[in-house]
Design an enzyme around this catalytic site. Sequence first.
Site, PDB file in Angstrom:
ATOM      1  N   CYS A   1       0.867  -1.117   0.064  1.00  0.00           N
ATOM      2  CA  CYS A   1       0.040   0.108   0.151  1.00  0.00           C
ATOM      3  C   CYS A   1       0.743   1.184   0.014  1.00  0.00           C
ATOM      4  O   CYS A   1       1.866   1.353   0.699  1.00  0.00           O
ATOM      5  CB  CYS A   1      -0.736  -0.011   1.280  1.00  0.00           C
ATOM      6  SG  CYS A   1      -2.077  -1.342   1.239  1.00  0.00           S
TER       7      CYS A   1
ATOM      8  N   CYS B   1      -3.451  -0.819  -3.447  1.00  0.00           N
ATOM      9  CA  CYS B   1      -4.179  -0.107  -2.491  1.00  0.00           C
ATOM     10  C   CYS B   1      -3.584   1.233  -1.782  1.00  0.00           C
ATOM     11  O   CYS B   1      -2.488   1.580  -1.969  1.00  0.00           O
ATOM     12  CB  CYS B   1      -4.216  -1.002  -1.166  1.00  0.00           C
ATOM     13  SG  CYS B   1      -2.502  -1.688  -0.760  1.00  0.00           S
TER      14      CYS B   1
END
Length: 249
Positions: free
Chosen positions: A74, A155
Amino acid sequence: VIVVLIVISAVVFGLTLKSAFESTFLSRCEKFDQYDCKKVWDAFQQAYVNKDPCKVPVEAYDPLIAAAPFKPQCNRMMFWSKTKDVVHGFTEKRDCFVTLEDTLLGSVLDGLTWCGKEGSKDTNTTGCPGWSDCENNTVRSFWIRASAAFADVACGNVTAMLNGSINTPFNPTSIFASVEVPRFIASRVKNLNVVMVIQKNNISNCTDPSLKNLRQSIDTGITFSCKDVSESRIQECGSKPQIACRTCW
Ligand code: C8R
């Protein structure tokens, strides 16, 4: 003596059977821990061996993706279109972003050409169909499948480098536009931050109409930004570790 000679020649024969392609695959793979490279190689081969190289659908690589899955990273994932050299010139020097080429499958197959042939168990590296010679070709299906799997785990803050020196920086036929962007979902991805790479002879920038299409095609709930950044600034950030990743541009 004869037995010994047979054993020796069998071993030598066995060694020469490993093609240069397989050796490259395995040696690149072995730089990554935690993977059984022999298993990855077998999963890779089953996708195309003994097949017409124009009849390898994207799904043929599903077992390969399952054998070497992508891990979400992420806020660090970097996508690109027509900016491969700038992006990798930067990511090679700084540990700010992760591209598909920083993962096992991307790094193992980057720059390679391969295909099989009906009635053969070999991997060929010449005489393979080109990117647009036929739709379901061995190499193209791989990049589409791998890019889809990489985008599926995107993400947080996602970055994409696009090229300001071409007419349509966000091109609907690119893998970035057709495979990756549609897989960014608001429940995982917060922002899509485009870095438009500006060279001295640039012909487009963040105001380009194609960027409007990008903004409109992303999942509602994902915020969009675009920043024009000179290629020299990207290179500067690549060569100066004292510049924090988040202040590169
Ligand atoms: N991606 C796609 N193609 C890739 C690749 C990769 O990571 N790595 C390599 N070497 N290639 P382009 P695009 C090869 O037209 O279509 C992912 C393939 O042979 O400049 O938008 C990556 O995550 C293919 O022919 O860009 C990135 O975000 C060209 O490079 C997009 O997809 C594709 O390069 C880039 O795909």
